[in-house]
Design a protein around this motif. Structure first.
Motif, PDB file in Angstrom:
ATOM      1  N   VAL A 290       0.828  -1.203   0.000  1.00  0.00           N
ATOM      2  CA  VAL A 290       0.000   0.000   0.000  1.00  0.00           C
ATOM      3  C   VAL A 290       0.866   1.258   0.000  1.00  0.00           C
ATOM      4  CG1 VAL A 290      -1.697   1.326   1.326  1.00  0.00           C
ATOM      5  CG2 VAL A 290      -1.932  -1.158   1.119  1.00  0.00           C
ATOM      6  N   GLY A 291       1.927   1.258   0.796  1.00  0.00           N
ATOM      7  CA  GLY A 291       2.764   2.444   0.884  1.00  0.00           C
ATOM      8  C   GLY A 291       3.346   2.846  -0.454  1.00  0.00           C
ATOM      9  N   ASN A 292       3.901   1.902  -1.174  1.00  0.00           N
ATOM     10  CA  ASN A 292       4.556   2.236  -2.441  1.00  0.00           C
ATOM     11  C   ASN A 292       3.573   2.590  -3.537  1.00  0.00           C
ATOM     12  OD1 ASN A 292       7.392   1.994  -1.890  1.00  0.00           O
ATOM     13  ND2 ASN A 292       7.102  -0.197  -1.676  1.00  0.00           N
ATOM     14  N   THR A 293       2.444   1.911  -3.594  1.00  0.00           N
ATOM     15  CA  THR A 293       1.510   2.169  -4.698  1.00  0.00           C
ATOM     16  C   THR A 293       0.790   3.504  -4.539  1.00  0.00           C
ATOM     17  OG1 THR A 293      -0.132   0.827  -3.511  1.00  0.00           O
ATOM     18  CG2 THR A 293       1.150  -0.262  -5.228  1.00  0.00           C
ATOM     19  N   VAL A 294       0.341   3.820  -3.337  1.00  0.00           N
ATOM     20  CA  VAL A 294      -0.426   5.055  -3.146  1.00  0.00           C
ATOM     21  C   VAL A 294       0.489   6.279  -3.156  1.00  0.00           C
ATOM     22  CG1 VAL A 294      -2.080   6.230  -1.665  1.00  0.00           C
ATOM     23  CG2 VAL A 294      -2.131   3.743  -1.839  1.00  0.00           C
ATOM     24  N   ALA A 295       1.723   6.133  -2.674  1.00  0.00           N
ATOM     25  CA  ALA A 295       2.653   7.273  -2.681  1.00  0.00           C
ATOM     26  C   ALA A 295       2.970   7.747  -4.097  1.00  0.00           C
ATOM     27  CB  ALA A 295       3.941   6.897  -1.957  1.00  0.00           C
ATOM     28  N   ALA A 419      11.637  -5.265  -4.404  1.00  0.00           N
ATOM     29  CA  ALA A 419      10.787  -4.773  -5.492  1.00  0.00           C
ATOM     30  C   ALA A 419      10.082  -3.484  -5.078  1.00  0.00           C
ATOM     31  CB  ALA A 419       9.762  -5.841  -5.869  1.00  0.00           C
ATOM     32  N   GLY A 420       9.639  -3.427  -3.830  1.00  0.00           N
ATOM     33  CA  GLY A 420       9.002  -2.212  -3.340  1.00  0.00           C
ATOM     34  C   GLY A 420       9.956  -1.040  -3.296  1.00  0.00           C
ATOM     35  N   ALA A 421      11.212  -1.302  -2.932  1.00  0.00           N
ATOM     36  CA  ALA A 421      12.212  -0.231  -2.897  1.00  0.00           C
ATOM     37  C   ALA A 421      12.457   0.339  -4.287  1.00  0.00           C
ATOM     38  CB  ALA A 421      13.513  -0.754  -2.294  1.00  0.00           C
ATOM     39  N   VAL A 422      12.394  -0.524  -5.300  1.00  0.00           N
ATOM     40  CA  VAL A 422      12.559  -0.058  -6.681  1.00  0.00           C
ATOM     41  C   VAL A 422      11.408   0.861  -7.066  1.00  0.00           C
ATOM     42  CG1 VAL A 422      12.644  -0.778  -9.096  1.00  0.00           C
ATOM     43  CG2 VAL A 422      13.897  -2.077  -7.355  1.00  0.00           C
ATOM     44  N   VAL A 423      10.185   0.487  -6.658  1.00  0.00           N
ATOM     45  CA  VAL A 423       9.029   1.346  -6.935  1.00  0.00           C
ATOM     46  C   VAL A 423       9.176   2.671  -6.178  1.00  0.00           C
ATOM     47  CG1 VAL A 423       6.528   1.565  -6.701  1.00  0.00           C
ATOM     48  CG2 VAL A 423       7.532  -0.639  -7.340  1.00  0.00           C
ATOM     49  N   GLY A 424       9.652   2.589  -4.933  1.00  0.00           N
ATOM     50  CA  GLY A 424       9.825   3.803  -4.146  1.00  0.00           C
ATOM     51  C   GLY A 424      10.799   4.784  -4.757  1.00  0.00           C
ATOM     52  N   ALA A 425      11.756   4.271  -5.526  1.00  0.00           N
ATOM     53  CA  ALA A 425      12.719   5.160  -6.166  1.00  0.00           C
ATOM     54  C   ALA A 425      12.021   6.158  -7.086  1.00  0.00           C
ATOM     55  CB  ALA A 425      13.736   4.342  -6.963  1.00  0.00           C
ATOM     56  N   PHE A 426      10.882   5.771  -7.662  1.00  0.00           N
ATOM     57  CA  PHE A 426      10.195   6.656  -8.604  1.00  0.00           C
ATOM     58  C   PHE A 426       9.720   7.929  -7.922  1.00  0.00           C
ATOM     59  CE2 PHE A 426       6.323   8.287 -10.552  1.00  0.00           C
ATOM     60  CZ  PHE A 426       6.743   8.490 -11.850  1.00  0.00           C
ATOM     61  N   TYR A 427       9.006   7.792  -6.773  1.00  0.00           N
ATOM     62  CA  TYR A 427       8.456   9.012  -6.183  1.00  0.00           C
ATOM     63  C   TYR A 427       9.495   9.804  -5.395  1.00  0.00           C
ATOM     64  CZ  TYR A 427       7.518   5.678  -2.318  1.00  0.00           C
ATOM     65  OH  TYR A 427       7.616   4.709  -1.341  1.00  0.00           O
ATOM     66  N   TYR A 428      10.551   9.175  -4.927  1.00  0.00           N
ATOM     67  CA  TYR A 428      11.611   9.941  -4.270  1.00  0.00           C
ATOM     68  C   TYR A 428      12.463  10.699  -5.291  1.00  0.00           C
ATOM     69  CZ  TYR A 428      10.722   7.734   0.254  1.00  0.00           C
ATOM     70  OH  TYR A 428      10.165   7.327   1.431  1.00  0.00           O
ATOM     71  N   LEU A 429      12.849  10.013  -6.356  1.00  0.00           N
ATOM     72  CA  LEU A 429      13.699  10.668  -7.361  1.00  0.00           C
ATOM     73  C   LEU A 429      12.925  11.662  -8.214  1.00  0.00           C
ATOM     74  CD1 LEU A 429      15.962   7.668  -8.431  1.00  0.00           C
ATOM     75  CD2 LEU A 429      16.368   9.423  -6.690  1.00  0.00           C
ATOM     76  N   ARG A 430      11.600  11.599  -8.155  1.00  0.00           N
ATOM     77  CA  ARG A 430      10.799  12.615  -8.846  1.00  0.00           C
ATOM     78  C   ARG A 430      11.084  13.993  -8.250  1.00  0.00           C
ATOM     79  NH1 ARG A 430       4.388  11.892  -8.613  1.00  0.00           N
ATOM     80  NH2 ARG A 430       4.968  11.741  -6.411  1.00  0.00           N
ATOM     81  N   ILE A 431      11.286  14.062  -6.940  1.00  0.00           N
ATOM     82  CA  ILE A 431      11.615  15.340  -6.305  1.00  0.00           C
ATOM     83  C   ILE A 431      12.976  15.834  -6.782  1.00  0.00           C
ATOM     84  CG2 ILE A 431      12.081  16.460  -4.087  1.00  0.00           C
ATOM     85  CD1 ILE A 431      10.039  14.635  -2.824  1.00  0.00           C
TER      86      ILE A 431
END
Length: 484
Positions: A290-295, A419-431
């Protein structure tokens, strides 16, 4: 039974950190009452002194000690010392970052400092509790102070709504925690965690009642973590509360939640590890998903950090579910470094916020490198650390947790987390992309704040970098705290 056997004289020196912080909170209240300073400067400096001095006292009196007092209701040990010092340090950062923000909005009052200090006291009591009653008192002291702090901006409908949701859901979670504790007391006839642990190890009768109590207590602990599916309060509270209050809830309270888990579940119910591991696995998996998809779809940075918190709480729970010293040490290291990183991230948000303007939209970070290369670089460090890119402290924290998870036999969960950490890279590196490659809308928010604020924020960001380069000392301290 002699009088000496019936009554144990408490060792007040062992509990001096809590006694000292309580005395300082009362002193802040009295001094601010008679102070004529409209900026509440005496209260600010007294509060910072209280936090630093309490941390020093904690290290001097409780590091290397393993002892109980107050008839076994209070315990001092190494991992409690680490969590206490971390919580106090995060409180220090929160106050250093919050002063200008709260003053510009008319929220800088003595009550802000006093309530925050009592919340810190609740955290310290929770971390050192060795009795169900003491544990509950610490949790409730912390929670009640946070309910009031979230509602400090009484003219904000969003803050009032967030405080009401937090209070109602928090009361429900506290009720579940208390109900679970009552089941344990009814089964064992004791509130002492050591006695409960012994009873759990030899449990034959009333096993079902014991397990029901375990379920209710895991629910209460999961709420304090903000783990899915007990996360409903987190996004609204992060978004609606004044940003300095959000900072404290997102950092220091998470460290206290780790202490709550380790005392209640890790120590008191350690013999039931096969039962509570299954529950923690479910919480970790749901939090990661949930954390990675909604973020991914958030446009408000406070809500983005709220949803990304679930991902990080999933990693912390992975370390805790290992049920071994290595996993506990990894979870504590992760919690401390994550909280320090997020504190700096909220510090950058506060730096860009100005009177009547909240820099809480992702678009506010467009072109930050052109306006302030230093703080764009610090935000870059924070985002890549939260992503877990090698060479940062976030990478080492994730690696330690994944290692403990694999050693505990949960290889599939480690793969899911990667796999979740890879998804998390998208919204962190967007900043990062917004800061370095996008043009601001208009002039863009300019960094503000006092020289002290900027200096502390710079040191906070550089500390994240330094721990990424030299993590060994902190890792060794966290692991040594759980060494047999």
């Amino acid at each position: 039974m002699t009088t000496a056997d019936a009554f144990e004289t408490p060792d007040l020196m062992l509990a001096l950190p809590e006694i000292w912080l309580l005395a300082m909170a009362c002193l802040v209240l009295v001094v601010d009452l008679f102070s004529k300073d409209r900026d509440h400067t005496p209260a600010f400096w007294l509060t910072q002194f209280a936090l630093v001095s309490t941390a020093v006292i904690t290290i001097n009196l409780q590091w290397g000690v393993d002892a109980t007092t107050f008839s076994g209701t209070y315990v001092a040990d190494d991992f409690g010392t680490i969590l206490k010092v971390a919580a106090l340090g995060l409180g220090f950062l929160g106050f250093a970052y919050s002063r200008d923000y709260m003053r510009d909005r008319g929220l800088l009052t003595g009550e802000f400092y006093m309530l925050s200090l009592f919340a810190m006291l609740g955290m310290l009591v929770t971390i050192s509790a060795h009795n169900l009653l003491t544990l509950y008192l610490g949790v409730e002291l912390m929670s009640l102070c946070f309910y009031a702090l979230v509602a400090m901006d009484r003219d904000s409908p969003r803050a009032s709504e967030a405080a009401m949701k937090y209070f109602v859901l928090g009361a429900l979670a506290s009720g579940m925690l208390l109900y679970g504790m009552s089941m344990l007391y009814g089964t064992t006839g004791s509130l002492d965690l050591a006695t409960i642990r012994e009873a759990a190890a030899t449990l034959e009768d009333n096993r079902i009642l014991f397990l029901f109590g375990l379920v209710f207590m895991v629910v209460g602990v999961a709420f304090k973590f903000g783990a899915v599916p007990f996360h409903m309060w987190v996004p609204d509270v992060y978004h609606g509360a004044p940003t300095p209050v959000t900072l404290m809830i997102a950092t220091a309270s998470k460290v206290a939640a780790v202490g709550l888990f380790l005392r209640l579940i890790g120590e008191g119910l350690e013999p039931l590890i096969a039962d509570w591991q299954q529950m923690i696995v479910i919480l970790a998996v749901l939090s990661l998903l949930v954390g990675n998809t909604v973020a991914l779809v958030q446009t408000n940075i406070k809500r983005m950090l709220a949803y990304s918190t679930f991902n990080h709480m999933g990693f912390i729970l992975m370390g805790l579910l290992a049920g071994a010293p290595g996993g506990y040490g990894a979870a504590v290291f992760y919690a401390v470094t994550y909280a320090m990183t997020v504190a700096a991230a909220f510090g950058v948000v506060l730096l860009l916020s100005q009177k009547n303007f909240e820099a809480d939209q992702l678009t506010d970070f467009k072109g930050l490198n052109e306006r302030s290369p230093l703080y764009a670089f610090i935000m870059l460090l924070l985002m890549i650390s939260l992503t877990g890119i090698p060479g940062t402290v976030g990478f080492y924290a994730k690696w330690l947790v994944l290692k403990a998870t694999v050693e505990a036999g949960f290889v599939w969960l480690a793969v899911l987390a990667v796999a979740g950490a890879v998804v998390g890279a998208f919204y962190y590196l967007r900043i990062v992309r917004l800061m370095y490659f996008d043009k601001p809308e208009g002039a863009g928010p300019q960094p503000s704040g006092s020289g002290g604020f900027r200096a502390v924020l710079t040191l906070n960001g550089l500390a994240v970098l330094a721990l990424g380069i030299f993590p060994g000392a902190l890792v060794a301290i966290c692991m040594a705290a759980f060494a047999p």
